[in-house]
Design an enzyme around this catalytic site. Structure first.
Site, PDB file in Angstrom:
ATOM      1  N   LYS A 117      94.654  14.479  62.963  1.00  0.00           N
ATOM      2  CA  LYS A 117      96.052  14.267  63.372  1.00  0.00           C
ATOM      3  C   LYS A 117      96.720  13.268  62.438  1.00  0.00           C
ATOM      4  O   LYS A 117      97.847  13.466  61.998  1.00  0.00           O
ATOM      5  CB  LYS A 117      96.114  13.771  64.824  1.00  0.00           C
ATOM      6  CG  LYS A 117      95.868  14.894  65.824  1.00  0.00           C
ATOM      7  CD  LYS A 117      95.635  14.396  67.238  1.00  0.00           C
ATOM      8  CE  LYS A 117      95.213  15.560  68.137  1.00  0.00           C
ATOM      9  NZ  LYS A 117      94.795  15.163  69.467  1.00  0.00           N
ATOM     10  N   ASP A 145     102.485  14.831  73.820  1.00  0.00           N
ATOM     11  CA  ASP A 145     101.477  15.748  74.357  1.00  0.00           C
ATOM     12  C   ASP A 145     102.034  16.531  75.548  1.00  0.00           C
ATOM     13  O   ASP A 145     101.455  17.530  75.960  1.00  0.00           O
ATOM     14  CB  ASP A 145     100.248  14.951  74.832  1.00  0.00           C
ATOM     15  CG  ASP A 145      99.036  15.164  73.937  1.00  0.00           C
ATOM     16  OD1 ASP A 145      99.046  16.108  73.130  1.00  0.00           O
ATOM     17  OD2 ASP A 145      98.082  14.376  74.068  1.00  0.00           O
ATOM     18  N   GLN A 185      94.405   9.881  73.053  1.00  0.00           N
ATOM     19  CA  GLN A 185      93.389  10.930  72.944  1.00  0.00           C
ATOM     20  C   GLN A 185      92.527  10.973  74.217  1.00  0.00           C
ATOM     21  O   GLN A 185      91.972   9.950  74.619  1.00  0.00           O
ATOM     22  CB  GLN A 185      92.511  10.665  71.706  1.00  0.00           C
ATOM     23  CG  GLN A 185      91.493  11.739  71.432  1.00  0.00           C
ATOM     24  CD  GLN A 185      92.110  13.084  71.043  1.00  0.00           C
ATOM     25  OE1 GLN A 185      93.016  13.151  70.226  1.00  0.00           O
ATOM     26  NE2 GLN A 185      91.634  14.156  71.645  1.00  0.00           N
TER      27      GLN A 185
END
Ligand code: NDP
Length: 297
Positions: free
Chosen positions: A54, A121, A98
């Protein structure tokens, strides 16, 4: 009949190119780079790989990457304090924590701390709610990537029968909402669904997000249907001691019947990071009050 293979890698490369062009435009207009912060707690090997890719993809798109790596025993309060600091930081447009978090951290509580307008997200309940009622927000990256592939292949999805297998908050449910918003007739199947093969056989669009290797068989597929395989399953390879990745769909069998199908790897997988960059850039434009050129990403 042999299905067309939907090349998610190629599509994702194109998307990343468009993102890089727009990121440069954002920098020119705002005087700063769009910024994505990624927080990793602990040393889960898969998470480390994701976070590294990422970060690399963010830099490659001409955006700023802020990586925060915390030890596995970081107290929840410290993690929440970091998220609050990122919420307040004007250089940070998007925040991604994460998952999974270590057991002593409450994932829902941490996600709830992220400012919904930086929640790239799309996991915050505010963004789930916005998706459900049709307001602009952030949609989880994997299902949004699936929708992009479907629209690229089929154009309008209006009136099509779609079956989503799986009802997780990160894939199945948002996928179903997105397809409903495109005026599909949507069925969401799960582990309690009766007669799954028959349910799937009705579908013009099948999205499999189950986590069971090659569960969806070729004879479950309606001839000509478009099949999107979200599954990533590691199984033993023919060669002893080696493994390989397979999806939730029996690719060989389904390819004989479907009109188009995503492979694993190389289908949905590459879309996820590309869409994350897209969401971060959209956040930057929104947060800076600059209008994003319509229909570009
Ligand atoms: P979850 O485990 O959270 O959800 C799986 C879903 O599948 C559940 O709703 C479950 O039903 C359903 N299910 C399980 N067994 C069956 C069955 N026998 N018949 C029908 N439905 C069943 O998984 P995720 O949604 O997080 O992920 C799904 C897959 O997608 C995984 O392989 C994962 O690795 C992959 N993935 C890929 C990504 C990418 O970037 N390409 C990103 C995210 C996930 P119930 O709710 O009843 O238990």
């Amino acid at each position: 009949m042999t299905a067309d293979v939907i090349d998610g890698k190629l599509f994702a490369e194109g998307l990343r190119g468009r993102i890089a062009t727009l990121a440069a435009e954002f920098t020119a207009q705002s005087g700063r780079k769009a910024g994505l912060a990624v927080v990793l707690v602990g040393e889960d090997p898969a998470s480390q790989v994701y976070v590294r890719s990422k970060g690399k993809a963010t830099l490659a798109a001409g955006m700023a990457s802020f990586e925060h790596r915390l030890p596995a025993d970081t107290p929840e309060a410290e993690l929440i304090a970091l998220v609050e600091a990122l919420n307040a930081d004007p250089a940070v447009d998007g925040i991604l924590v994460q998952l999974p978090l270590p057991a002593h951290c409450d994932e829902q509580k941490v996600i709830a701390t992220i400012n919904p307008d930086k929640d790239v997200d799309g996991f915050h309940v505010t963004n789930a709610g916005r998706l459900a009622v049709g307001q602009p927000g952030f949609v989880p990256c994997t299902p949004l990537g699936c929708l992009m592939l479907l629209k690229d292949r089929l154009g309008s999805l209006s009136g099509l029968d779609a079956v989503v297998i799986g009802r997780s908050n990160i894939v199945g449910k948002p996928m179903a909402q997105l397809l409903l918003a495109e005026s599909c007739t949507v069925t969401v199947a799960h582990s309690r669904t009766r007669n799954l093969p028959e349910v799937v056989r009705r579908a013009d669009i099948v999205v499999a997000a189950v986590g069971r290797p090659e569960m969806v068989k070729g004879d479950w597929i309606k001839p000509g249907a478009t099949v999107i395989d979200v599954g990533i399953n590691r199984v033993a390879a023919a060669e002893p001691g080696k493994t390989r990745l397979v999806g939730d769909v029996d690719f060989a069998g389904a390819s004989e019947v479907a009109g188009a199908i995503t492979p694993v790897p190389g289908g949905v997988g590459p879309m996820t990071i590309a869409v994350l960059l897209r969401n971060a850039l959209v956040a930057a434009f929104r947060n800076a009050g600059i209008t994003l050129p319509e229909g570009t990403i």
